[in-house]
Structure formats: C-alpha cells, structure tokens
Motif scaffolding. Structure first.
Motif, PDB file in Angstrom:
ATOM      1  N   MET A 258       0.824  -1.209   0.000  1.00 32.74           N
ATOM      2  CA  MET A 258       0.000   0.000   0.000  1.00 32.74           C
ATOM      3  C   MET A 258       0.858   1.259   0.000  1.00 32.74           C
ATOM      4  O   MET A 258       0.517   2.258  -0.629  1.00 32.74           O
ATOM      5  CB  MET A 258      -0.934   0.000   1.207  1.00 32.74           C
ATOM      6  N   GLU A 259       1.985   1.217   0.711  1.00 28.88           N
ATOM      7  CA  GLU A 259       2.851   2.399   0.734  1.00 28.88           C
ATOM      8  C   GLU A 259       3.408   2.700  -0.651  1.00 28.88           C
ATOM      9  O   GLU A 259       3.536   3.864  -1.042  1.00 28.88           O
ATOM     10  CB  GLU A 259       3.966   2.191   1.745  1.00 28.88           C
ATOM     11  N   ALA A 260       3.714   1.653  -1.423  1.00 32.83           N
ATOM     12  CA  ALA A 260       4.200   1.871  -2.791  1.00 32.83           C
ATOM     13  C   ALA A 260       3.099   2.477  -3.652  1.00 32.83           C
ATOM     14  O   ALA A 260       3.361   3.376  -4.469  1.00 32.83           O
ATOM     15  CB  ALA A 260       4.674   0.547  -3.386  1.00 32.83           C
ATOM     16  N   ILE A 261       1.869   2.009  -3.475  1.00 33.47           N
ATOM     17  CA  ILE A 261       0.741   2.555  -4.231  1.00 33.47           C
ATOM     18  C   ILE A 261       0.530   4.023  -3.871  1.00 33.47           C
ATOM     19  O   ILE A 261       0.269   4.864  -4.741  1.00 33.47           O
ATOM     20  CB  ILE A 261      -0.533   1.730  -3.967  1.00 33.47           C
ATOM     21  N   ILE A 262       0.639   4.340  -2.604  1.00 34.89           N
ATOM     22  CA  ILE A 262       0.456   5.724  -2.151  1.00 34.89           C
ATOM     23  C   ILE A 262       1.462   6.641  -2.838  1.00 34.89           C
ATOM     24  O   ILE A 262       1.105   7.697  -3.381  1.00 34.89           O
ATOM     25  CB  ILE A 262       0.584   5.815  -0.623  1.00 34.89           C
ATOM     26  N   ARG A 263       2.723   6.259  -2.842  1.00 37.41           N
ATOM     27  CA  ARG A 263       3.751   7.077  -3.488  1.00 37.41           C
ATOM     28  C   ARG A 263       3.500   7.207  -4.986  1.00 37.41           C
ATOM     29  O   ARG A 263       3.637   8.296  -5.574  1.00 37.41           O
ATOM     30  CB  ARG A 263       5.136   6.486  -3.230  1.00 37.41           C
ATOM     31  N   GLN A 264       3.136   6.082  -5.605  1.00 38.24           N
ATOM     32  CA  GLN A 264       2.917   6.085  -7.051  1.00 38.24           C
ATOM     33  C   GLN A 264       1.729   6.963  -7.428  1.00 38.24           C
ATOM     34  O   GLN A 264       1.812   7.769  -8.367  1.00 38.24           O
ATOM     35  CB  GLN A 264       2.683   4.652  -7.545  1.00 38.24           C
ATOM     36  N   GLU A 265       0.633   6.834  -6.693  1.00 42.06           N
ATOM     37  CA  GLU A 265      -0.563   7.615  -7.032  1.00 42.06           C
ATOM     38  C   GLU A 265      -0.386   9.096  -6.723  1.00 42.06           C
ATOM     39  O   GLU A 265      -0.908   9.947  -7.439  1.00 42.06           O
ATOM     40  CB  GLU A 265      -1.782   7.053  -6.305  1.00 42.06           C
ATOM     41  N   ALA A 266       0.361   9.404  -5.672  1.00 39.95           N
ATOM     42  CA  ALA A 266       0.644  10.808  -5.386  1.00 39.95           C
ATOM     43  C   ALA A 266       1.423  11.431  -6.541  1.00 39.95           C
ATOM     44  O   ALA A 266       1.128  12.555  -6.982  1.00 39.95           O
ATOM     45  CB  ALA A 266       1.432  10.937  -4.083  1.00 39.95           C
ATOM     46  N   GLY A 267       2.402  10.701  -7.036  1.00 41.29           N
ATOM     47  CA  GLY A 267       3.164  11.198  -8.181  1.00 41.29           C
ATOM     48  C   GLY A 267       2.304  11.335  -9.421  1.00 41.29           C
ATOM     49  O   GLY A 267       2.453  12.300 -10.185  1.00 41.29           O
ATOM     50  N   TRP A 268       1.390  10.389  -9.630  1.00 38.84           N
ATOM     51  CA  TRP A 268       0.536  10.455 -10.815  1.00 38.84           C
ATOM     52  C   TRP A 268      -0.417  11.648 -10.753  1.00 38.84           C
ATOM     53  O   TRP A 268      -0.641  12.318 -11.763  1.00 38.84           O
ATOM     54  CB  TRP A 268      -0.254   9.157 -10.966  1.00 38.84           C
TER      55      TRP A 268
ATOM     56  N   ARG B 194      -8.778  -4.353   1.082  1.00 41.70           N
ATOM     57  CA  ARG B 194      -7.552  -4.987   0.571  1.00 41.70           C
ATOM     58  C   ARG B 194      -7.797  -5.652  -0.781  1.00 41.70           C
ATOM     59  O   ARG B 194      -6.953  -5.574  -1.684  1.00 41.70           O
ATOM     60  CB  ARG B 194      -7.019  -6.011   1.578  1.00 41.70           C
ATOM     61  N   GLN B 195      -8.938  -6.331  -0.912  1.00 45.95           N
ATOM     62  CA  GLN B 195      -9.248  -6.981  -2.187  1.00 45.95           C
ATOM     63  C   GLN B 195      -9.378  -5.951  -3.303  1.00 45.95           C
ATOM     64  O   GLN B 195      -8.894  -6.155  -4.419  1.00 45.95           O
ATOM     65  CB  GLN B 195     -10.549  -7.790  -2.061  1.00 45.95           C
ATOM     66  N   TYR B 196     -10.030  -4.846  -2.998  1.00 44.53           N
ATOM     67  CA  TYR B 196     -10.211  -3.794  -3.998  1.00 44.53           C
ATOM     68  C   TYR B 196      -8.863  -3.209  -4.426  1.00 44.53           C
ATOM     69  O   TYR B 196      -8.612  -3.023  -5.622  1.00 44.53           O
ATOM     70  CB  TYR B 196     -11.111  -2.692  -3.443  1.00 44.53           C
ATOM     71  N   VAL B 197      -8.014  -2.917  -3.466  1.00 47.41           N
ATOM     72  CA  VAL B 197      -6.724  -2.311  -3.784  1.00 47.41           C
ATOM     73  C   VAL B 197      -5.888  -3.255  -4.645  1.00 47.41           C
ATOM     74  O   VAL B 197      -5.199  -2.826  -5.569  1.00 47.41           O
ATOM     75  CB  VAL B 197      -5.983  -1.912  -2.492  1.00 47.41           C
TER      76      VAL B 197
ATOM     77  N   TRP C 146     -18.711  -5.529  -4.386  1.00 43.12           N
ATOM     78  CA  TRP C 146     -18.284  -4.254  -4.988  1.00 43.12           C
ATOM     79  C   TRP C 146     -16.782  -4.200  -5.191  1.00 43.12           C
ATOM     80  O   TRP C 146     -16.286  -3.526  -6.113  1.00 43.12           O
ATOM     81  CB  TRP C 146     -18.748  -3.075  -4.124  1.00 43.12           C
ATOM     82  N   TYR C 147     -16.038  -4.885  -4.344  1.00 41.78           N
ATOM     83  CA  TYR C 147     -14.576  -4.811  -4.382  1.00 41.78           C
ATOM     84  C   TYR C 147     -13.980  -5.445  -5.631  1.00 41.78           C
ATOM     85  O   TYR C 147     -12.793  -5.262  -5.914  1.00 41.78           O
ATOM     86  CB  TYR C 147     -13.994  -5.498  -3.138  1.00 41.78           C
ATOM     87  N   GLU C 148     -14.802  -6.165  -6.414  1.00 40.45           N
ATOM     88  CA  GLU C 148     -14.311  -6.779  -7.641  1.00 40.45           C
ATOM     89  C   GLU C 148     -14.413  -5.845  -8.843  1.00 40.45           C
ATOM     90  O   GLU C 148     -13.927  -6.168  -9.930  1.00 40.45           O
ATOM     91  CB  GLU C 148     -15.085  -8.066  -7.931  1.00 40.45           C
ATOM     92  N   GLN C 149     -15.058  -4.694  -8.659  1.00 36.94           N
ATOM     93  CA  GLN C 149     -15.319  -3.798  -9.798  1.00 36.94           C
ATOM     94  C   GLN C 149     -14.140  -2.859 -10.028  1.00 36.94           C
ATOM     95  O   GLN C 149     -14.203  -1.670  -9.734  1.00 36.94           O
ATOM     96  CB  GLN C 149     -16.598  -3.014  -9.537  1.00 36.94           C
TER      97      GLN C 149
END
Length: 331
Positions: free
Chosen positions: A1-11, A289-292, A261-264
């Motif tokens: 999740m921390e990697a996703i946070i950094r990546q999405e902040a940059g995006w 977690r499943q959604y992420v 919903w988490y599968e969408q």
C-alpha cells in the motif's frame, strides 16, 4: 500500500498544469472541474505531500473567483476548457455552487493541518469568506442548499459536503481567529445536519434529492448513481459517525445490494474510490484490501485508463491514510 500511495501521489501531480490547476482527463478533451481537483488534492494534503503544489492550486482557485458570476453569486469558480495549447477558457457554468465551495474549504483545512501555513490563511481571509458565502448562497429556509441558483434541487451529496465545509471552515476560523467567528459556521453546520436527518432520512437510508415543492424521492438501491452512492456520503463527510446504528444499517444495505463491490476494478466497470473510503471508515478492511489488489492490477498497472482520474486517486490516498492510521484520513 505504501508503494501505491507514493505512485498515485506522483501520478496526481502529473495531472497538474504549470498554472497550478489539476485537470480531469476526459476522453477527447481535458477539462478543469474544480470539484474533481479538490478531491484529487485531498489525498496529497492529507499525507502532507508537495504542499507547495497544493498551495499553487489554492492560489489558482482564489484567482479565478467570480465577482459575481452569471447567476449573481460572488465567490464561485467556473469549469474551464483546455485547448490544444493549454489555454484555459471558462465555460461560464459549473455543476454546483454549494459543493464546489464546500469542498474547497475542506481542502484548505487539509492543507493547513499538514502544512501549518497560517500566513497563507491570513493573507486570503477576504477571499475565503467569499467562498464561504458562495457555499451558502443557495441556503433555503429549511437549512438545505440548492445545487445552484438555477437548479432547484437539494441533493444529499451536496448537503453532506456543505455540512463538512461548514465544519472545516469553523475549525479554520477557530484555529487562527478564535472561537468567536467560528461559532456562526459551527451553528450552521449543526442546522444542516439536523435538516439532513429531519428532511432527507427515510427508512434504511436517505432520499438522494428533494425536488421543487418538497418532493422527496426514496433511494433506489439498484441505481448506482446517484441513489446508492449518495447513501455513503453521510459516512464520508462525518454527518454520521461509523459507530452509529444508522451508519451500520446503511452500510449493511449497501452490502446487500453490492456484496462484491470490491471486484469492480476494470475500466469498463469501474467503481469509485469513495466506496473504498466509506468501507475503510466502517472497518471493512478485507474488502478494502481486495479492492486495492484489483485496482493495482487492472487500473494502475494499465496506465490509469478512464474512468479512473485524478479525483479517484486522491480519494484512494485518503482512504489508505485512514486504513493505515485507523482514523478518518484527516490530519
């Protein structure tokens, strides 16, 4: 999740222009929609990322206040088109006067909480008061706001955001100017909340809108937008606390209608990250977690295809802040 946070902040930052504005990359032609820009920057501000970039957007917004706009309201901001050379041209309209202003004030609070930039606030109180005035320009006798002066509908989502905006502006005033000036906005927030409960609450949820002459429409849980999504806004904005029985009942109704919903997480069938934020607040951590996981594989790894856009990423960052800290994602 921390990697996703950094990546999405940059995006998210790649969607910001040199002027400071954040763009929504609609297919065919990018557009500046301040409401979506606010949501995009919620996440950056909550994490304290790139405060100078958040401040650049705040400056852009205040520099584009209408005094007054075509509807006679001071303190609003229009949507803007972008041409091929990046020239910003106003559309002379906006989706709502109440929500645009309310979410801007919430963004200002998030910025101040993590930056401590009291100097910016001191310099811009006159404009912030105008934004607060725009938020309340359509306030009616029943203490609910119309979406905009020419659109005589009181939306659940908008009024929840107005409640949050009033609370956040009162908080800012209390922090910098003292309790006296904050009391009016705190009292107004309480009245909006009371009106939401008295006028919009129905069995098992809230009516998504009140139309002319007080016509209320019960929520159709099978209709995703606005009906089902709107039911989560009292949770998202703090009108309801997650511990309240009403909050648990509403989220239970949501799960009965959208149990998976988490599968969408595909571009064709994308589900807004506002649901992830609501689920996090309700401690539905497994589904989050499943959604992420699905989001990483189907959206982020594929280059953020539409309809995922900067606002979705901003709310995702807010949800993950709440997930990792066990709070609301604020502060």
């Amino acid at each position: 999740m921390e990697a996703i946070i950094r990546q999405e902040a940059g995006w998210i930052l790649t969607q910001q222009l040199a002027s400071g504005v954040v763009v929504t990359a609609y297919p065919g032609q990018p557009k500046i929609v301040p409401y979506f820009a606010h949501l995009a920057l919620y996440g950056l501000a909550a994490w304290g990322y790139s405060p100078e970039r958040v401040r650049a957007y705040l400056d852009w917004y205040l520099a584009h206040l209408e005094k007054p706009d075509r509807y006679g309201v001071t303190g609003t901001v229009y949507d803007y088109h972008l041409d091929g050379e990046g020239v910003e041209s106003p559309t002379f309209s906006y989706d709502s006067s109440d929500s645009y202003a309310a979410t801007f004030l919430t963004l200002v609070r998030r910025y101040y909480e993590t930056s401590g930039d009291g100097g910016w606030l001191e310099h811009h109180w006159p404009e912030l008061d105008q934004v607060a005035g725009a938020m309340l320009a359509t306030l009616q006798r029943d203490n609910l706001t119309l979406a905009r002066p020419d659109w005589k509908v009181k939306y659940l989502m908008d009024n929840c955001e107005v409640y949050r905006g009033l609370k956040d502006y009162a908080w800012l005033l209390a922090q910098v100017k003292g309790a006296g000036e904050a009391e009016r906005y705190e009292a107004l927030a309480g009245k909006v909340r009371e009106a939401l409960e008295a006028k919009m609450r129905v069995n098992g949820g809230y009516c998504p809108a009140i139309y002319r002459a007080g016509l209320r429409r019960r929520p159709n849980w099978k209709k995703w937008y606005p009906d089902a999504l709107a039911q989560l806004f009292p949770l998202i904005t703090g009108v309801l606390s997650p511990e309240e029985e009403t909050a648990r009942r509403i989220y239970g109704n949501f799960l009965r209608n959208y149990p998976r919903w988490y599968e969408q997480t595909t571009p064709v069938n994308f589900l807004t990250t506002l649901v992830v934020y609501a689920a996090t607040l309700m401690e539905d951590r497994w589904r989050v977690r499943q959604y992420v996981t699905g989001l990483r594989e189907n959206i982020i790894a594929r280059g953020h295809p539409w309809p995922y856009h900067a606002a979705e990423a901003g709310i995702l960052l807010l949800a993950l802040k709440a997930y990792l800290t066990g709070g609301s994602g604020e502060g």
